[in-house]
Design an enzyme around this catalytic site. Structure first.
Site: not given
Length: 447
Positions: A240, A103
């Site tokens: 992200d 992530s």
């Protein structure tokens, strides 16, 4: 010792997260998740996708080897956002979905997230089962019973088409900057926005395996803020590394955070009649200004523990259609089973077109209260909820603020520290209350 954290297994690639562990997790996940369902084909099916980290290549091969050695057919989706893997796991009828990504973490880290049938994240019980069988004996299939591995073509185009189909109005004439964080959305992100009609200026969309999240994306907003102003864009969006979160920037370069995004989308869904129970699900970290704004609009805010998985659990339990976190994880359950940064961006642009209002005007519905967060390290977090003097101090602080502020004290789930969060009418008052409570934490919970 548990190896699953709040969002899968995560750690330094080739340090804590090795190829051997990835192989074992692939086997264990196949055994557990397939046992929990029936499949109507010769063998169970898994889909596997990853972000752009260089370590994702060897981890992908290891996970695929584990799954196929356990008798599972595998479709390799290659580089695709987490919500894209979840979407394809659902529409392809996969029994198991795997995302290899850390992530928003820095490049040296990586992670492995598993999805159950339907593209939904695993609950704690299933993760414990996977851990329990990780190193246990098992009957290995042989001969023709092992799984087949093949690439799945057209994944980017199929996911982009799904995203575009959620937009009600053409985005023609809107100039948009998209910061792809050199991550999983570097190809599909600009494609989806352009197909929806927007003029797209993509930045940080040239991944080389090493530059993911490197001073860019949702954790480093300065490049996006600068680009939006320089290009005269109507809005900018920062993703992200795995594109399951999105933060926005208005045409003036001002940040629009997850609470403001949820407020805009809650009003949009309410106006369409699709905000189930007129309720939005958020975490306890959402700003009190968001809660007040929703209350004034006749919308209930249901708050959960921190973590998008807990937001999802509450949404599923009560059938809610919108939830998310201040950090930019926004879940729209009519279109996705997890947070989806690109979906969020498209829906915000759709609302701008539908109302003919700029983003800063839409975001102004929320007046954020000053918020101060103090992390107190080196303390016994296990006593944070039971110490009587600390509890009395929290009650006194809350009484001092009354309806004009809020106090939240919670132990970290991963580190030996306690977090003190205070919201108040002024930054000075929030800082004063937070520092006072932090002093009590240090004195009462010192190791």
């Amino acid at each position: 010792m548990r190896i699953f954290g709040t969002d899968g297994v995560r750690g330094l690639a080739n340090g804590q997260l090795t190829a051997e562990l990835a192989l074992g997790l692939g086997v264990a996940a196949a055994r557990v998740l397939v046992d929990h369902g029936e499949y109507d084909r010769d063998r169970p099916l898994a889909v596997v996708g990853r972000d752009t980290r260089i370590s994702g290549q060897f981890l992908e091969h290891a996970v695929v080897a584990g799954l196929s050695s356990a008798g599972v057919d595998v479709l390799r989706l290659r580089v695709l956002p987490t919500p894209g893997v979840a979407y394809l796991a659902d529409v392809l009828g996969a029994d198991v979905g795997v995302v290899i990504s850390a992530s928003h973490n820095a490049m040296p880290d990586n992670g492995i997230k598993f999805l159950a049938r339907g593209g939904v994240k695993l609950d704690d019980a299933l993760e414990r089962e996977i851990e329990d069988v990780l190193h246990s004996d098992w009957h290995r299939p042989t001969g023709g019973d092992v799984g087949r591995v093949s690439p799945h073509v057209g994944t980017v185009e199929r996911y982009a088409a799904h995203l575009v189909a959620t937009v009600d109005s053409p985005l023609d004439g809107l100039r948009v900057v998209l910061d792809c964080a050199n991550g999983a959305a570097s190809e599909v992100g600009p494609l989806a926005l352009r197909q929806a009609g927007a003029e797209v200026i993509a930045i940080n969309a040239s991944p080389d395996g090493l530059n993911i999240n490197d001073n860019c994306g949702s954790t480093h907003l300065e490049p996006l803020r600068k680009a939006v102003v320089e290009h005269g864009a109507a809005a900018g969006f920062a993703l992200d590394g795995d594109a399951d979160r999105c933060l926005a920037v208005d045409r003036n370069g001002e940040v629009v955070d997850g609470d403001q995004i949820m407020a805009i989308l809650a009003l949009a869904l309410r106006d369409k009649g699709t905000l189930r129970h007129d309720t939005v699900v958020a975490t306890v970290m959402s700003n009190l200004g968001f809660v007040i704004a929703m209350r004034e609009a006749g919308i209930t805010v249901k708050q959960t523990a921190v973590g998008d998985r807990y937001v999802l659990e509450e949404m599923k339990r009560a059938g809610h259609t919108l939830g998310g976190e201040q950090s930019g994880h926004v879940i729209m359950s009519r279109h996705a089973t997890t947070g989806d940064g690109l979906l969020t961006a498209l829906q915000l642009l759709d609302r701008m077109v539908a109302t003919d209002q700029p983003l800063h005007q839409l975001a102004s519905v929320v007046t954020r209260l000053p918020q101060v967060l103090v992390n107190v390290p080196g303390v016994d977090r296990s006593r944070a909820d039971t110490d009587p003097e600390l509890a009395a101090a929290v009650v006194a602080a809350a009484h001092r603020l009354g309806d004009t502020g809020r106090v939240l004290l919670r132990p970290s789930g991963t580190e030996p520290l306690v977090r003190v969060m205070v919201e108040a009418p002024t930054s000075e008052e929030a800082r004063s209350v937070a520092d006072g409570l932090a002093d009590v934490v240090r004195r009462r919970l010192a190791l």
